[in-house]
Write a protein that holds these residues in place. Structure first.
Motif, short mmCIF file in Angstrom:
data_model
loop_
_atom_site.label_atom_id
_atom_site.label_comp_id
_atom_site.label_asym_id
_atom_site.label_seq_id
_atom_site.Cartn_x
_atom_site.Cartn_y
_atom_site.Cartn_z
N LEU A 264 0.75 -1.21 -0.08
CA LEU A 264 -0.09 0.03 -0.01
C LEU A 264 0.93 1.35 0.03
CD1 LEU A 264 -3.06 -0.98 2.61
CD2 LEU A 264 -2.91 -0.57 0.04
N ARG A 265 1.82 1.12 0.89
CA ARG A 265 2.87 2.43 1.07
C ARG A 265 3.82 2.66 -0.34
NH1 ARG A 265 1.86 6.47 3.58
NH2 ARG A 265 1.38 5.44 5.41
N ILE A 266 4.17 1.69 -0.79
CA ILE A 266 5.42 1.74 -1.69
C ILE A 266 4.80 1.26 -3.15
CG2 ILE A 266 7.60 0.84 -2.47
CD1 ILE A 266 8.24 0.92 0.72
N CYS A 267 4.47 0.03 -3.48
CA CYS A 267 4.04 -0.61 -4.39
C CYS A 267 3.17 0.37 -5.23
CB CYS A 267 3.87 -1.93 -4.47
SG CYS A 267 5.36 -3.10 -4.44
N LEU A 268 1.99 0.66 -4.71
CA LEU A 268 0.82 1.30 -5.41
C LEU A 268 1.15 2.83 -5.67
CD1 LEU A 268 -0.70 -1.40 -5.09
CD2 LEU A 268 -2.45 -0.30 -3.86
N PRO A 269 1.71 3.47 -4.52
CA PRO A 269 2.03 4.90 -5.32
C PRO A 269 3.08 4.97 -5.75
CG PRO A 269 1.61 4.69 -2.68
CD PRO A 269 1.71 3.26 -3.33
N LEU A 270 4.07 4.60 -5.93
CA LEU A 270 5.40 4.63 -6.69
C LEU A 270 5.37 4.00 -8.04
CD1 LEU A 270 6.19 5.75 -3.92
CD2 LEU A 270 8.62 4.55 -4.18
N PHE A 271 4.67 3.04 -8.20
CA PHE A 271 4.44 2.15 -9.39
C PHE A 271 3.21 1.88 -9.81
CE2 PHE A 271 8.09 0.65 -7.02
CZ PHE A 271 9.25 1.00 -7.60
N PRO A 272 2.44 3.18 -10.22
CA PRO A 272 0.96 3.04 -10.47
C PRO A 272 0.64 2.01 -11.44
CG PRO A 272 1.54 5.23 -10.66
CD PRO A 272 2.59 4.38 -9.91
N GLY A 273 1.49 2.43 -12.56
CA GLY A 273 1.19 1.68 -13.69
C GLY A 273 1.46 0.23 -13.62
N GLU A 274 2.60 -0.32 -12.92
CA GLU A 274 2.97 -1.55 -12.80
C GLU A 274 1.84 -2.29 -12.05
OE1 GLU A 274 5.19 0.70 -13.05
OE2 GLU A 274 6.06 0.05 -14.87
N ALA A 482 -5.92 8.37 3.85
CA ALA A 482 -4.83 7.68 3.25
C ALA A 482 -5.45 6.68 2.04
CB ALA A 482 -4.39 6.66 4.32
N THR A 483 -6.65 6.23 2.02
CA THR A 483 -7.00 5.32 1.18
C THR A 483 -7.12 6.12 -0.29
OG1 THR A 483 -8.18 4.10 2.81
CG2 THR A 483 -8.67 3.45 0.71
N ALA A 484 -8.00 7.29 -0.08
CA ALA A 484 -8.36 8.16 -1.20
C ALA A 484 -6.92 8.51 -1.79
CB ALA A 484 -8.87 9.23 -0.58
N GLY A 485 -5.84 8.90 -1.04
CA GLY A 485 -4.54 9.24 -1.69
C GLY A 485 -3.82 8.17 -2.23
N ILE A 486 -4.04 6.95 -2.03
CA ILE A 486 -3.56 5.83 -2.65
C ILE A 486 -4.24 5.64 -3.79
CG2 ILE A 486 -3.06 3.29 -2.49
CD1 ILE A 486 -2.70 3.70 0.32
N LEU A 487 -5.56 5.70 -3.90
CA LEU A 487 -6.33 5.40 -4.88
C LEU A 487 -6.32 6.42 -6.16
CD1 LEU A 487 -9.75 4.17 -3.54
CD2 LEU A 487 -8.53 3.13 -5.18
N ALA A 488 -6.17 7.73 -5.54
CA ALA A 488 -5.62 8.66 -6.54
C ALA A 488 -4.39 8.81 -7.36
CB ALA A 488 -5.85 10.25 -5.66
N ALA A 489 -3.48 8.22 -6.47
CA ALA A 489 -2.33 7.77 -7.09
C ALA A 489 -2.21 6.63 -8.07
CB ALA A 489 -1.11 7.36 -5.94
#
Lengths: 493, 464
Positions: A264-274, A482-489
């Protein structure tokens, strides 16, 4: 950058300092050491609540502390507490006092050192959840292995050496790969000029370019080993079963969550495409784990082993929620992390109390039920029901949200997720029928009853689960921003 | 001459001990250890003396400041390890320390040489006393065997190296590292380069020229083994970094290709072989081969990114010296001279001596590269330099090898803390070896937790 009092830093290092102090208490003053350790963990909980007071649920902004640590590489001692971190930090702080008391029953010798190492482990766990710098994150992620290694290797069960070796090799190999991933991220971004940064929030904005798929995989494997996600789970059963009770509680309750937290903290926000590209694969693996874990749990005749596999199954379920990349899925996964932490902690604690009768951990010979202690049977029943997602407990909310997220990701995904939930009910109910409510159960050891203290501990954990089940809004409000932020990313639904 | 002052001071110390030994009949008094230590401390003080300015001078480079200091630290740690060991094993103290100091002078010359001739003289001055120090150990034939092996392998390496060096001299017409047009030599220059590389690989302990390391280290007394594992490695790597990555850099495709294979083989083969060892000194030797592989990664990265990579090399060597000497301090304290030190002998140590056991665990975690130790920071910097130099695949091989390495380091920790001793836990002889442990613990933690200042310092001294 920090405003005044370094509350987070203090919170982070208080358990470590307390742990060192407890280790120094002479061996014969065991009760003093136990009291001191509990006092330290409670003080840390108090600090954690104070830090929670500085968290603003509406904006999702919490306290932040930042000092330059190794300026040469742009590494900062950067701690932060957003909703996701706060939920897991509070879970850790809440569980540790129970884990410390859970140790009271077993483990011969060197109790002071045991308690000291448990507190050191707490610092590592808190550090992982609060770090906002990749190197700092890695540092706590790895450092934590050292107390875990000793706790498992010295105070573990009969096959502790095999369990320890497997656990360490798996996790070290996984995390070293993550280290390369961190370096690749860093170098990609510094190629654009000058010295870079390891700051997660800065890196979240910048894609890693052509190397992104590789970096993503390096991180994902490290997190998958820790969670564990199928097929990286072969260390799990031995480690959970052989670990002393306090460590089992923290391993399954908190440490496993580190992997999901990493997603949640690294894979999703840092690599959204992947993350979007590999979501289907991740969900398939997660479902395979959820179903496979449930099947393994069905086949177990040993209580601790059953709980270990059930924990694996649930972690697969949580991973499914994360990679559904939908709002209910991610909220549910975050929520379920907390509730599963409480449930599995309670199950392991209850199991250790019920198995000490001398009949080993066999389900048929549990010292619970009509022939044995009634309190033990009742509490085991409660936690088993909580684990299978009974309405009124926190797990129901979490599982419901995850299934909703899975259906939004695809109808078949949702159906298979439902099957996993049903299987969870199957093995837990079978456990209760065989272990507690078997009418013809022979009296094996004249009924061993839980002590008042053990009962009280389990009841408090149970109350926490029910409160979260009835008022889930408390936790979802914290998680919302936090969830909204991850989803936006990640650009999910 | 001014630049050689630290070497002169240490050599003077050696002569003073020699004179003192000749005048005094008793040869095992504690005084000699303190004289040796005083000479080494004076050497360090000379290095950091204001106005010394890094020791730039004729045939000596100021960039080697950190390596010369590291060599002095390695020697000082060896003195701490040796003191009790000499008393127990009845070795002739005077001769031992004279040889130790002379070897130290040789290492400092190798580390600082900006000239092939100074380098070669230093190398011989470093190696020959080490041969005698191996042989000085009493007891079984193992020390003698180790000495002969070290001598023969060392002579072979020297011969190959000297052949290469004379060719270089023939091509460029001077002994200087940066002297003249080396490239003009064509094929002869390439042959010379390969010969020098082979000679250096012998001394660095890189696969396939590492065979002498396990035999020599397991056969020699623990303090001597520690000195060979730390001091000579620092010296030779310091010189290799300067020679390969800068002066002979014109021919980088050749040495790069060879060293690349050698580095990968060392990291993997060193760690895999260490898995099978039961003799702890052999195990440390194979671990040293693996660490030579990681250090070679820094040399390779220096081809494209010289400043950062050579600085990481310096940091790695400094951290490595303390962790390794710390391990050997313990071996020296429990070793029975003339007997093999097997891993079983360490069983139960953690229960009987929790503090010593914890220190040992710290060094082993450090060698495995786990935070928060200096070993982690060292690996981090080297691999970061490699990734920066587009050698990501080497960093990946490095971390895979580290994961294999973690298996046997952690197994040693397991033996120390979790295994039941067969014949009672080994008694630890208390003594000034404790200082070595203490220094090593402090360095390992300090460089792991607060490395910022020291990183800047190394970066500054390696490239002013």
């Amino acid at each position: 950058m920090s405003d005044g009092f370094p509350l987070l830093t203090l919170l982070l290092f208080l358990p470590l300092a307390g742990g060192l102090a407890v280790t120094c208490i002479p061996e014969r003053l065991e009760r003093l050491a136990a009291g001191a350790a509990t006092a330290v963990s409670l003080a840390a909980l108090g600090l954690g609540l104070a830090a929670a007071g500085r968290f603003d649920a509406a904006s999702g902004i919490g306290p932040v502390e930042r000092f330059d640590w190794i300026p040469r590489f742009g590494i900062a001692f950067h701690l932060g507490l957003d909703g996701l971190s706060l939920a897991l930090v509070l879970l850790t702080l809440f569980l540790v006092p129970f884990a410390l008391s859970g140790a009271a029953g077993g483990s011969a010798g060197g109790r002071n050192r045991f308690l000291g190492l448990m507190l050191a482990l707490e610092t590592g766990l808190l550090g992982v959840f609060m770090a906002r710098d990749l190197v700092l994150f890695y540092l706590f992620w790895e450092t934590m292995l050292i107390p875990a290694y000793f706790l498992l290797g010295v105070w573990g069960g009969r096959h502790r050496v095999r369990a320890t070796t497997r656990f360490m090799i798996y996790t070290i190999a996984g995390s070293l790969l993550m280290l390369v991933g961190i370096m690749v991220l860093y170098v990609r971004q510094t190629a654009r000029g000058g010295w870079g940064t390891f700051d997660m929030e800065v890196l979240a904005g910048s894609a890693a370019g052509a190397a992104a798929p590789w970096a993503f995989l390096l991180f994902a494997v490290a997190f998958a080993v820790k969670t564990p996600v199928f097929p990286f789970h072969s260390w799990l059963a031995d480690a959970y079963v052989e670990a002393p009770t306090g460590l089992s509680m923290l391993m399954s309750g908190v440490m496993a969550k580190m992997g999901v937290y990493g997603f949640l903290r690294i894979c999703l926000p840092l690599f959204p495409g992947e993350a979007r590209r590999y979501a289907a694969v991740a969900m398939a693996l997660a479902l395979a784990g959820a179903l496979g874990g449930a099947l393994m749990a069905l086949a177990q005749r040993d209580l601790k082993r059953l709980i270990a596999w059930s924990s694996f199954s649930h972690m697969g379920f949580i991973t499914l929620g994360v990679f559904s990349l939908t709002e209910p899925g991610i909220t549910g996964a975050s929520f379920q992390m907390v509730s599963h932490g409480l449930t599995t902690g309670g199950l392991f604690l209850a199991a250790s109390c019920l198995c000490r009768g001398g009949g080993g951990g066999g389900i048929e010979s549990l010292a619970a039920g009509p022939a044995g202690g009634r309190r033990g049977g009742a509490l085991l029943t409660f936690f088993a029901l909580a684990s299978l997602g009974m309405p009124g407990t926190a797990s129901f909310i979490g599982e419901f949200l995850i299934v909703a997220g899975a259906f939004r990701a695809g109808a078949w995904t949702g159906l298979v997720a439902c099957l996993a939930v049903a299987m969870g009910a199957w093995y837990m109910l079978r456990l209760l029928r065989r272990g507690v409510y078997q009418p013809s159960k022979p009296v094996v050891h004249g009924g061993i009853e839980l002590t008042v203290r053990e009962t009280a501990l389990l009841v408090v954990l149970g109350i926490a689960l029910v409160v979260l089940g009835i008022f889930p809004g408390v936790l979802t409000a914290i998680l919302h921003a936090a969830t909204a932020g991850i989803l936006a990313a990640v650009g999910g639904a | 001459m001014h630049a050689y002052l630290p070497e002169v001071v240490v050599a003077a110390g050696a002569l003073a001990i020699l004179a003192w030994g000749a005048l005094r009949p008793s040869r095992t008094g504690p005084g000699v250890s303190f004289m040796a230590l005083a000479a080494l401390t004076a050497g360090v003080l000379t290095m950091i003396m204001p106005g010394f300015a890094g020791g730039e001078g004729a045939s000596l480079t100021g960039e080697a400041f950190i390596y010369r200091v590291t060599v002095l630290f390695a020697a000082s740690l060896t003195v701490f390890l040796s003191h009790e060991y000499i008393l127990v094993s009845l070795m002739p103290a005077t001769e031992y320390y004279v040889l130790l100091l002379l070897s130290t002078v040789g290492m400092m010359l190798v580390a600082g040489a900006a000239d092939y001739l100074v380098f070669f003289l230093g190398l011989e001055l470093m190696s020959l006393p080490l041969v005698l120090m191996c042989a000085i150990g009493r007891g079984s034939s193992a020390p003698k065997e180790a000495a002969v092996k070290y001598l023969l392998y060392g002579l072979t390496a020297s011969a190959v190296l000297l052949f290469g060096l004379t060719m270089i001299y023939g091509i460029q017409g001077s002994w200087e590292l940066d002297g003249g047009d080396f490239r003009a030599g064509g094929a002869a220059a390439a042959v010379a380069l390969v010969l020098v590389l082979v000679g250096l690989s012998f001394k660095m302990g890189l696969v396939p020229f590492h065979m002498w390391m396990p035999d020599v280290l397991s056969g020699s007394p623990a303090p001597v083994a520690s000195f060979i594992a730390t001091g000579s490695k620092v010296a030779v790597f310091a010189f290799a970094g300067r020679a390969l990555a800068t002066s002979l850099g014109d021919f980088s495709p050749i040495w790069f290709a060879i060293l690349q294979v050698s580095a990968v083989a060392s990291m993997l083969w060193g760690n895999l072989s260490a898995l099978a060892q039961r003799d702890v000194k052999r195990l440390m030797a194979y671990s040293g081969v693996a660490h030579a592989g990681y250090l070679a990664v820094a040399l390779l990265a220096a081809d494209r990114l010289p400043e950062e990579s050579l600085a990481s090399l310096g940091f790695y060597l400094f951290a490595y010296v303390f962790m390794t000497a710390g391990c050997f301090a313990l071996f020296a304290a429990i070793e029975t001279p003339g007997e093999r030190l097997t891993t079983e002998r360490l069983a139960g140590l953690g229960r009987r001596h929790p503090v010593v056991g914890a220190a040992m665990a710290l060094f082993l975690f450090g060698l495995a590269g786990l935070p928060p130790t200096s070993g982690f920071m060292a690996k981090f910097w080297v691999f970061l330099a490699a990734v920066h130099a587009d050698l990501t695949w080497l960093a990946v091989v490095g971390v895979v090898a580290s994961a294999i390495g973690a298996v046997y380091y952690l197994r040693l920790v397991r033996v120390i803390f979790m295994d039941q001793p067969t014949g009672g836990a080994p008694p630890v002889v208390p003594g000034i070896g404790v200082f070595a442990l203490l220094l090593a613990v402090l360095a390992t933690i300090w460089l792991g937790v607060m490395p910022g200042r020291f990183l800047e310092f190394i970066r500054y001294t390696t490239h002013p």
